[in-house]
Design a protein around this motif. Structure first.
Motif, PDB file in Angstrom:
ATOM      1  N   THR A   4     -88.436  39.013   0.208  1.00  0.00           N
ATOM      2  CA  THR A   4     -87.204  38.299  -0.051  1.00  0.00           C
ATOM      3  C   THR A   4     -87.359  36.828   0.314  1.00  0.00           C
ATOM      4  N   PHE A   5     -86.615  35.998  -0.379  1.00  0.00           N
ATOM      5  CA  PHE A   5     -86.686  34.550  -0.174  1.00  0.00           C
ATOM      6  C   PHE A   5     -86.445  34.177   1.286  1.00  0.00           C
ATOM      7  N   ALA A   6     -85.601  34.973   1.945  1.00  0.00           N
ATOM      8  CA  ALA A   6     -85.223  34.641   3.311  1.00  0.00           C
ATOM      9  C   ALA A   6     -86.413  34.709   4.264  1.00  0.00           C
ATOM     10  N   ASP A   7     -87.539  35.273   3.796  1.00  0.00           N
ATOM     11  CA  ASP A   7     -88.714  35.396   4.661  1.00  0.00           C
ATOM     12  C   ASP A   7     -89.490  34.102   4.806  1.00  0.00           C
ATOM     13  N   VAL A   8     -89.157  33.095   4.012  1.00  0.00           N
ATOM     14  CA  VAL A   8     -89.845  31.806   4.153  1.00  0.00           C
ATOM     15  C   VAL A   8     -88.816  30.702   4.391  1.00  0.00           C
ATOM     16  N   ASP A   9     -89.306  29.537   4.787  1.00  0.00           N
ATOM     17  CA  ASP A   9     -88.402  28.407   5.021  1.00  0.00           C
ATOM     18  C   ASP A   9     -87.939  27.822   3.682  1.00  0.00           C
ATOM     19  N   PRO A  10     -86.769  27.199   3.701  1.00  0.00           N
ATOM     20  CA  PRO A  10     -86.320  26.503   2.493  1.00  0.00           C
ATOM     21  C   PRO A  10     -87.384  25.506   2.027  1.00  0.00           C
ATOM     22  N   GLY A  11     -87.625  25.479   0.721  1.00  0.00           N
ATOM     23  CA  GLY A  11     -88.604  24.553   0.176  1.00  0.00           C
ATOM     24  C   GLY A  11     -90.012  25.120   0.103  1.00  0.00           C
ATOM     25  N   SER A  12     -90.219  26.308   0.683  1.00  0.00           N
ATOM     26  CA  SER A  12     -91.560  26.889   0.696  1.00  0.00           C
ATOM     27  C   SER A  12     -91.847  27.704  -0.560  1.00  0.00           C
ATOM     28  N   CYS A  13     -93.119  27.668  -0.981  1.00  0.00           N
ATOM     29  CA  CYS A  13     -93.574  28.477  -2.109  1.00  0.00           C
ATOM     30  C   CYS A  13     -93.769  29.919  -1.660  1.00  0.00           C
ATOM     31  N   LEU A  14     -93.615  30.824  -2.598  1.00  0.00           N
ATOM     32  CA  LEU A  14     -93.814  32.231  -2.296  1.00  0.00           C
ATOM     33  C   LEU A  14     -94.139  32.994  -3.568  1.00  0.00           C
ATOM     34  N   LEU A  15     -94.704  34.176  -3.358  1.00  0.00           N
ATOM     35  CA  LEU A  15     -94.933  35.111  -4.443  1.00  0.00           C
ATOM     36  C   LEU A  15     -94.118  36.344  -4.099  1.00  0.00           C
ATOM     37  N   THR A  16     -93.339  36.859  -5.056  1.00  0.00           N
ATOM     38  CA  THR A  16     -92.557  38.052  -4.768  1.00  0.00           C
ATOM     39  C   THR A  16     -92.471  38.897  -6.026  1.00  0.00           C
ATOM     40  N   VAL A  17     -92.032  40.142  -5.845  1.00  0.00           N
ATOM     41  CA  VAL A  17     -91.851  41.017  -6.993  1.00  0.00           C
ATOM     42  C   VAL A  17     -90.384  40.929  -7.410  1.00  0.00           C
ATOM     43  N   GLY A  18     -90.137  40.414  -8.591  1.00  0.00           N
ATOM     44  CA  GLY A  18     -88.767  40.270  -9.076  1.00  0.00           C
ATOM     45  C   GLY A  18     -88.162  41.598  -9.470  1.00  0.00           C
ATOM     46  N   SER A  19     -86.886  41.566  -9.815  1.00  0.00           N
ATOM     47  CA  SER A  19     -86.167  42.787 -10.145  1.00  0.00           C
ATOM     48  C   SER A  19     -86.652  43.396 -11.455  1.00  0.00           C
ATOM     49  N   HIS A  20     -87.474  42.662 -12.196  1.00  0.00           N
ATOM     50  CA  HIS A  20     -88.087  43.155 -13.434  1.00  0.00           C
ATOM     51  C   HIS A  20     -89.389  43.863 -13.168  1.00  0.00           C
ATOM     52  N   GLY A  21     -89.865  43.793 -11.895  1.00  0.00           N
ATOM     53  CA  GLY A  21     -91.079  44.512 -11.540  1.00  0.00           C
ATOM     54  C   GLY A  21     -92.352  43.688 -11.602  1.00  0.00           C
ATOM     55  N   TYR A  22     -92.249  42.394 -11.955  1.00  0.00           N
ATOM     56  CA  TYR A  22     -93.429  41.551 -12.062  1.00  0.00           C
ATOM     57  C   TYR A  22     -93.499  40.553 -10.909  1.00  0.00           C
ATOM     58  N   LEU A  23     -94.717  40.082 -10.645  1.00  0.00           N
ATOM     59  CA  LEU A  23     -94.875  39.016  -9.669  1.00  0.00           C
ATOM     60  C   LEU A  23     -94.294  37.730 -10.234  1.00  0.00           C
ATOM     61  N   GLU A  24     -93.564  36.995  -9.412  1.00  0.00           N
ATOM     62  CA  GLU A  24     -93.070  35.698  -9.841  1.00  0.00           C
ATOM     63  C   GLU A  24     -93.369  34.638  -8.798  1.00  0.00           C
ATOM     64  N   CYS A  25     -93.598  33.427  -9.288  1.00  0.00           N
ATOM     65  CA  CYS A  25     -93.960  32.286  -8.443  1.00  0.00           C
ATOM     66  C   CYS A  25     -92.699  31.475  -8.196  1.00  0.00           C
ATOM     67  N   ASP A  26     -92.227  31.499  -6.956  1.00  0.00           N
ATOM     68  CA  ASP A  26     -90.917  30.951  -6.645  1.00  0.00           C
ATOM     69  C   ASP A  26     -90.988  29.936  -5.510  1.00  0.00           C
ATOM     70  N   VAL A  27     -89.901  29.232  -5.351  1.00  0.00           N
ATOM     71  CA  VAL A  27     -89.695  28.383  -4.184  1.00  0.00           C
ATOM     72  C   VAL A  27     -88.311  28.698  -3.643  1.00  0.00           C
ATOM     73  N   ARG A  28     -88.225  28.905  -2.331  1.00  0.00           N
ATOM     74  CA  ARG A  28     -86.892  29.135  -1.756  1.00  0.00           C
ATOM     75  C   ARG A  28     -86.068  27.858  -1.880  1.00  0.00           C
ATOM     76  N   GLU A  29     -84.881  27.988  -2.468  1.00  0.00           N
ATOM     77  CA  GLU A  29     -84.006  26.829  -2.695  1.00  0.00           C
ATOM     78  C   GLU A  29     -84.720  25.706  -3.440  1.00  0.00           C
ATOM     79  N   GLY A  30     -85.583  26.082  -4.377  1.00  0.00           N
ATOM     80  CA  GLY A  30     -86.281  25.087  -5.194  1.00  0.00           C
ATOM     81  C   GLY A  30     -86.779  25.724  -6.476  1.00  0.00           C
ATOM     82  N   ARG A  31     -87.539  24.989  -7.243  1.00  0.00           N
ATOM     83  CA  ARG A  31     -88.030  25.490  -8.530  1.00  0.00           C
ATOM     84  C   ARG A  31     -89.518  25.832  -8.462  1.00  0.00           C
ATOM     85  N   GLY A  32     -89.815  27.115  -8.697  1.00  0.00           N
ATOM     86  CA  GLY A  32     -91.196  27.559  -8.684  1.00  0.00           C
ATOM     87  C   GLY A  32     -92.016  26.966  -9.811  1.00  0.00           C
ATOM     88  N   ASP A  33     -91.392  26.790 -10.979  1.00  0.00           N
ATOM     89  CA  ASP A  33     -92.162  26.268 -12.110  1.00  0.00           C
ATOM     90  C   ASP A  33     -92.705  24.869 -11.805  1.00  0.00           C
TER      91      ASP A  33
END
Lengths: 298, 298, 298
Positions: free
Chosen positions: A237-266
């Motif tokens: 979950t996003f809450a596991d990292v600090d705001p602004g940090s990059c992360l990899l997580t499994v989205g609700s669609h079942g795939y890995l997604e490249c995200d940023v907490r409170e930011g844009r992964g793309d």
């Protein structure tokens, strides 16, 4: 009930609603009208994500870069649902999901191709009205009336609609498959054991999450990965990292997604639809994969 | 009827609709899905603004920065309505409004805190399903099914739902209160008589209007104020000033807001959510408050 | 059924929905809430585009730059429909379309003017509630309750509503008409024969398409035009040009629009609402119009 999906923005879809309400008092449910414009693959992805949640109803989905060309209008009947839209592949991923054939959704590189209806696992009908529409707005002039007619006629008796007949083929759409990378250790690659996987971004959602074609199972038991050379945590979950940090997580669609907490992964990962994503996992406890160490700290 | 509110953007809420329609044929009404992302206080503000307009129905509102953490799912029953969502305070301001206890909504600085259910003025239930959801999309996997079940079971018999039981406490949310400023003359400050008030921006709406926590009554009988050093007219309607001009007005929520006609108030006033706003009124006819004159022309 | 249109963005329209559902269980259908803000002409254009697609229902449309001023609230009854909103001209273009009087929609330059109800082709009622609303949110406090009451009373008996009476006049709105340009050859101009037409941009849609007031018939049989000095193809569909290319096409509303495939026409053509557009057609096979050649290559 008729669901509506499109890339028409506003207020065009309201014209489709009016057309439908002139023909039926079915309930209309908006799925989305801001799907990525003229992006058939993104449409296929999101429709596959959303439509299987619904009970069996009529779904009218118009993402139609070929409007005005020779492409056909089709109706797909599967699992009690009917999918109405252009024959460009966008309806195929949700049709496969509704046919419970997701496991057969194996890659031809994301390209559209011609497929034979006999092997499809669902029924495809083509709709050729007597007087072809000349308009640029087939959502209003072709698909909305057809969806209303499918609703009124009944999904089990689509064949009775004037101009509807079984199709012999349809434009297929399969998402690309991720591939193992990084040498011999991946020879017996499975989603569970891969140490390195190359996939690609299928879509970017409205919050900038770059959703890949790499199944979440590939990251099971892992807590870190190197994504295109960038070392990031794998979290629930996003809450596991600090705001602004990059992360990899499994989205609700079942795939890995490249995200940023409170930011844009793309933006943070510099990724857009179709871009290649190399995901390398650090060595595991048994000492394998030491060679990945430097990548890990890249 | 079930209303849906979230910060999910598009097309995620459509998955929630499908899930609900699989369980009930209740009408679904979208409130908004573009609420400020993961902003519990803004959610509380807007839900308090909108939900009391509705007849007694089920409201499912998911603004949930804590998804994946230990926070509970709750249902609040108040005035014939049911509010379904995460236990993070976002449902409390609308619950208080529905309980007609707005006057009790007095400040603890906008922070969330733990509150005792016995004094709440409404009933809070916690929902703990037997098999906890592991997904990152509790809107679809927890709250939509729960809202459907509340609708089917009936708001008066929420207790009968498996996994639902009375809560002992809940996360409270109270908006900060404005305070009198500017020396002794404000010692007997009331909303009606204050010459200077310090509040803060609660939310900025989609048009850039910076909505404060200062009640409109504070400006009654005034036609001008100095806002953070900037002298602006207090008007009933945007049409009272020229396009591009700054103004202070009482919004439909009852609070003073810092706006620009055909422009963005947040930019012109340099204000964002949480920012301090000092509003000073010029001297009145009886000669009091001369000392404010220079501020007025600041 | 009650349709809702506004420029309120989010989440304000949800308050209108709540107000309506407190008074009636009519179905509510969102047309659009992101219409160009406080733009009465754009509202008239889009409402004329969308509302005639609907079966006879109540339409509540609130684009209301004059909120808080003396402007009246009106109800227009036409063709079994009822239009509820402010008396600022925005409801008139859809009313004319519903009255099948589009051909009479001839220009007074786009300005609003006072019109006599006896010649209107539809019935106009004014609504003057006993206790005038003081709020800045007439969408919620005046128009939503009025639309609900029109629905409950019945469109054929609007006169029975307290405060509703026949209007003697209303604020009219007519779109400007395009004019022939380029000398004597246009003396006998008709939409079909014109070699040069000067119009203006009525609205820009969400994708940047600059929609003009020049009817598509003006371009019949033409495959190229010079638009404000820029030579562009006239095509049936976006797919006829390369991505990024400018084009002129007839939109689903029947007017010429200046577009870019996979881009924004308003930016490429440097056009906004109200801007003048000169469209010159190249000479035809019979040799006429050679003088346009240089413009064509401009």
């Amino acid at each position: 009930m008729i669901t509506l999906s499109s890339d028409f923005g506003s207020p065009y879809p309201a014209a489709m609603k009016g057309v439908i309400f002139r023909r039926t008092d079915a309930r209309i449910v908006d799925v989305a009208h801001d799907l990525p414009r003229q992006d058939v693959r993104a449409a296929g992805f999101w429709l596959r994500f959303v439509l299987p949640e619904f009970p069996p109803v009529v779904h009218c989905a118009v993402i139609d870069p070929g409007v005005g060309t020779e492409r056909d209008a089709i109706v797909i009947r599967v699992g009690g649902h009917a999918l109405v839209g252009p024959d460009n592949g966008s309806l195929v991923p949700p049709a496969r999901a509704l046919a419970d054939e997701d496991s057969a959704d194996r890659g031809s590189g994301g390209a559209s191709s011609e497929a034979d209806c006999r092997d499809a696992g669902f029924e495809v009908f083509v709709y050729r009205p007597e007087s072809p529409a000349s308009s640029t707005f087939h959502g209003r002039d072709v698909f909305a009336p057809l969806a209303a007619e499918v609703h009124e006629t009944g999904i089990s008796t689509i064949e009775e609609i004037d101009g509807v007949e079984p199709a012999e083929s349809f434009v297929d759409l399969r998402f690309p498959e991720p591939e193992p990378i990084d040498g011999p250790k991946t020879a017996d690659w499975t989603a569970e054991t891969a140490d390195g996987i190359a996939g690609e971004v299928l879509v970017v959602d409205g919050f900038g999450n770059a959703i890949t074609n790499v199944p979440g199972t590939a990251a099971e038991g892992r807590d870190r990965a190197v994504v295109n050379g960038m070392s990031v945590p794998i979290v629930d979950t996003f809450a596991d990292v600090d705001p602004g940090s990059c992360l990899l997580t499994v989205g609700s669609h079942g795939y890995l997604e490249c995200d940023v907490r409170e930011g844009r992964g793309d933006e943070a990962f510099d990724l857009g639809p179709g871009d290649r994503v190399e995901i390398v996992f650090p060595p595991t406890d048994d000492g394998s994969g030491d060679g990945l160490e430097e990548l890990r700290n890249g």
